[in-house]
Design a protein around this motif. Sequence first.
Motif, PDB file in Angstrom:
ATOM      1  N   MET A   1       0.852  -1.187   0.000  1.00  0.00           N
ATOM      2  CA  MET A   1       0.000   0.000   0.000  1.00  0.00           C
ATOM      3  C   MET A   1       0.888   1.238   0.000  1.00  0.00           C
ATOM      4  N   ARG A   2       0.646   2.115  -0.951  1.00  0.00           N
ATOM      5  CA  ARG A   2       1.472   3.315  -1.066  1.00  0.00           C
ATOM      6  C   ARG A   2       0.868   4.466  -0.279  1.00  0.00           C
ATOM      7  N   LEU A   3       1.709   5.413   0.066  1.00  0.00           N
ATOM      8  CA  LEU A   3       1.247   6.566   0.826  1.00  0.00           C
ATOM      9  C   LEU A   3       0.456   7.512  -0.055  1.00  0.00           C
ATOM     10  N   ASP A   4      -0.569   8.106   0.506  1.00  0.00           N
ATOM     11  CA  ASP A   4      -1.336   9.163  -0.180  1.00  0.00           C
ATOM     12  C   ASP A   4      -1.263  10.400   0.693  1.00  0.00           C
ATOM     13  N   SER A   5      -0.371  11.327   0.324  1.00  0.00           N
ATOM     14  CA  SER A   5      -0.145  12.504   1.160  1.00  0.00           C
ATOM     15  C   SER A   5      -1.345  13.433   1.197  1.00  0.00           C
ATOM     16  N   ASP A   6      -2.318  13.252   0.291  1.00  0.00           N
ATOM     17  CA  ASP A   6      -3.498  14.119   0.259  1.00  0.00           C
ATOM     18  C   ASP A   6      -4.687  13.504   0.999  1.00  0.00           C
ATOM     19  N   GLN A   7      -4.458  12.290   1.543  1.00  0.00           N
ATOM     20  CA  GLN A   7      -5.555  11.618   2.219  1.00  0.00           C
ATOM     21  C   GLN A   7      -5.971  12.405   3.453  1.00  0.00           C
ATOM     22  N   ALA A   8      -7.247  12.625   3.612  1.00  0.00           N
ATOM     23  CA  ALA A   8      -7.746  13.332   4.793  1.00  0.00           C
ATOM     24  C   ALA A   8      -9.113  12.798   5.126  1.00  0.00           C
ATOM     25  N   GLY A   9      -9.307  12.377   6.341  1.00  0.00           N
ATOM     26  CA  GLY A   9     -10.583  11.827   6.765  1.00  0.00           C
ATOM     27  C   GLY A   9     -11.691  12.846   6.693  1.00  0.00           C
ATOM     28  N   GLY A  10     -12.911  12.356   6.374  1.00  0.00           N
ATOM     29  CA  GLY A  10     -14.030  13.261   6.294  1.00  0.00           C
ATOM     30  C   GLY A  10     -14.449  13.817   7.638  1.00  0.00           C
ATOM     31  N   THR A  11     -13.917  13.213   8.715  1.00  0.00           N
ATOM     32  CA  THR A  11     -14.295  13.659  10.062  1.00  0.00           C
ATOM     33  C   THR A  11     -13.344  14.709  10.622  1.00  0.00           C
ATOM     34  N   GLU A  12     -12.408  15.219   9.806  1.00  0.00           N
ATOM     35  CA  GLU A  12     -11.490  16.251  10.292  1.00  0.00           C
ATOM     36  C   GLU A  12     -12.263  17.495  10.711  1.00  0.00           C
ATOM     37  N   ASN A  13     -11.972  17.982  11.929  1.00  0.00           N
ATOM     38  CA  ASN A  13     -12.642  19.172  12.450  1.00  0.00           C
ATOM     39  C   ASN A  13     -11.716  20.370  12.550  1.00  0.00           C
ATOM     40  N   LEU A  14     -10.441  20.109  12.466  1.00  0.00           N
ATOM     41  CA  LEU A  14      -9.477  21.194  12.634  1.00  0.00           C
ATOM     42  C   LEU A  14      -8.510  21.207  11.467  1.00  0.00           C
ATOM     43  N   SER A  15      -8.061  22.365  11.108  1.00  0.00           N
ATOM     44  CA  SER A  15      -7.082  22.477  10.032  1.00  0.00           C
ATOM     45  C   SER A  15      -5.708  22.094  10.546  1.00  0.00           C
ATOM     46  N   THR A  16      -4.806  21.851   9.595  1.00  0.00           N
ATOM     47  CA  THR A  16      -3.432  21.523   9.965  1.00  0.00           C
ATOM     48  C   THR A  16      -2.795  22.655  10.760  1.00  0.00           C
ATOM     49  N   LYS A  17      -3.090  23.881  10.388  1.00  0.00           N
ATOM     50  CA  LYS A  17      -2.520  25.022  11.108  1.00  0.00           C
ATOM     51  C   LYS A  17      -2.958  25.022  12.562  1.00  0.00           C
ATOM     52  N   LYS A  18      -4.240  24.729  12.787  1.00  0.00           N
ATOM     53  CA  LYS A  18      -4.734  24.687  14.161  1.00  0.00           C
ATOM     54  C   LYS A  18      -4.129  23.516  14.923  1.00  0.00           C
ATOM     55  N   HIS A  19      -3.972  22.394  14.239  1.00  0.00           N
ATOM     56  CA  HIS A  19      -3.349  21.231  14.878  1.00  0.00           C
ATOM     57  C   HIS A  19      -1.930  21.554  15.333  1.00  0.00           C
ATOM     58  N   LEU A  20      -1.167  22.165  14.442  1.00  0.00           N
ATOM     59  CA  LEU A  20       0.213  22.509  14.779  1.00  0.00           C
ATOM     60  C   LEU A  20       0.259  23.508  15.934  1.00  0.00           C
ATOM     61  N   SER A  21      -0.687  24.442  15.961  1.00  0.00           N
ATOM     62  CA  SER A  21      -0.738  25.411  17.055  1.00  0.00           C
ATOM     63  C   SER A  21      -1.021  24.717  18.384  1.00  0.00           C
ATOM     64  N   ILE A  22      -1.941  23.773  18.368  1.00  0.00           N
ATOM     65  CA  ILE A  22      -2.271  23.021  19.582  1.00  0.00           C
ATOM     66  C   ILE A  22      -1.040  22.259  20.083  1.00  0.00           C
ATOM     67  N   ILE A  23      -0.355  21.595  19.163  1.00  0.00           N
ATOM     68  CA  ILE A  23       0.824  20.804  19.529  1.00  0.00           C
ATOM     69  C   ILE A  23       1.927  21.704  20.080  1.00  0.00           C
ATOM     70  N   LEU A  24       2.145  22.846  19.435  1.00  0.00           N
ATOM     71  CA  LEU A  24       3.185  23.770  19.906  1.00  0.00           C
ATOM     72  C   LEU A  24       2.866  24.308  21.295  1.00  0.00           C
ATOM     73  N   VAL A  25       1.626  24.724  21.495  1.00  0.00           N
ATOM     74  CA  VAL A  25       1.240  25.265  22.805  1.00  0.00           C
ATOM     75  C   VAL A  25       1.386  24.192  23.881  1.00  0.00           C
ATOM     76  N   LEU A  26       0.929  22.985  23.582  1.00  0.00           N
ATOM     77  CA  LEU A  26       1.039  21.884  24.540  1.00  0.00           C
ATOM     78  C   LEU A  26       2.500  21.602  24.879  1.00  0.00           C
ATOM     79  N   GLY A  27       3.343  21.491  23.841  1.00  0.00           N
ATOM     80  CA  GLY A  27       4.746  21.169  24.059  1.00  0.00           C
ATOM     81  C   GLY A  27       5.478  22.249  24.823  1.00  0.00           C
TER      82      GLY A  27
END
Length: 489
Positions: A1-27
Amino acid sequence: MRLDSDQAGGTENLSTKKHLSIILVLGIYLFFLGNQGIFITDPVESNYALTASEMVQSGNYISPQIYGTYWYDKPIFFYWQLASAFQIFGTNEFAARFWPAVMGILGLLMTYVFTRKLYDAKIGLFAALILGTSFEYWLISKTVITDMSLFVFFNAALVCFYLGYGSEKKQYYYGAYLFAGLATLTKGPIGFLLPGLIIVFFMLWRRNFAELKHMKLLSGSLILVLVGGSWYYIMYTIHGTIFLETFLGIHNFLRATVSEHPKDNVWYFYIVMFFIGFFPWAFIMPMALKKIWTQKKWPELDEKTGFLLIWLFVVFAFYQIVATKYTTYTFPYLLPIAILAARFLAERCKFIMKIVAFNVVFYTVLTFWVAIPYCQQFSAKTAAVIVASAKEPDMIVGSYGDYHTSAVFYGQTQIYRMEKAKNINTMLPKAMSWSSKNVMPFLAEENLADKKNVLMLVDDDSVDRFKKDMAGNWLLIGQANQEFLFRKQ
């Protein structure tokens, strides 16, 4: 099975930018919180801190030294990190813990990006949150040891390998060799041998040997040798075989074949460490597995899952075989475990977020109510301050009982380890022996008989023996935690 870098679940509620912000603040919050008040402790942290401070003072950034003596315990990279922080922030606790915290944040970002490419952004966020709030990850992100830097480089090598293997972007393979070289420069040969072993087992499982021609073996090996091997070559040209005998012989071969801590050499050691290190998630996973078992809905053992399983089991099995057991040896396998855990728990978003919120509060309390008081209790910083205020020119400072390197680090003064003259020769560093760690300056107790200008640090368990053994009139002039300071009258 090959990687699909554009794969994104339909249940995503947050953007990548928000995810990265959450991770940075937590860390940033968890890994930097209270660091300026967490004293350097013995025996491990103080060795790294003192070596880096001597590196800055001497200006020698090639050959690590401690107590003014060449020190071949670990490779150079983590000392470079510590030394750079000391130069920027000064020689203090915040600086010493700066790079472990930064590397901890980078490890979470790497986990998110890699998991997002494997599955989707939601699972990537959960994997980073699970990893960042596991007990061992939090602890090592605040501890002055090599393991967080190794975690990032070791796992980055495997991440880059799989990104190259699972896509048409074969330049990722260069990253695998680069990070394996940095891991080697951080911990030693294990930095490229163990990721290489994981890759070998994965390739044997997939039987995709045609991929070998795309793996940049020649040019990549050159990168690995230049990045990971240049310092070793320079050290050999400067110090000769003593460097190889000590570093490779004692700190690699001997440690792998002879247990340094025999009481820990039990079959269940790393099983116990898993439940401690992956707390609290280790106790939540059985619930998810029970649900899967009852519903008979096991995830497909696809290529991605297989790679993650090989990754974690090879690390576990390898260190299970190695004679010396250390609590942090299996630490790198928390990354694939966190990804698998996030995949199992992906549909329980509210539950994950509640556990994460609880952990943030828990680690906040742990920082101020446990970590700071504990490290103050088991560091010789306060004793070093008393020594510095009482020390006079040409005064001898000795340590009777347990030797605390943190007193040397904080006091920036030479402290002799006191022993009977007949015992010193047996304790000095010897080839293929754990005594190689005894590089601190020794002084025979008998030599102090005619000395008057003497200060002596004595740990609380050795006070009675000290009063019987040491001739002369000694006056107690200070006490700090478990250390007593006597002055010879």
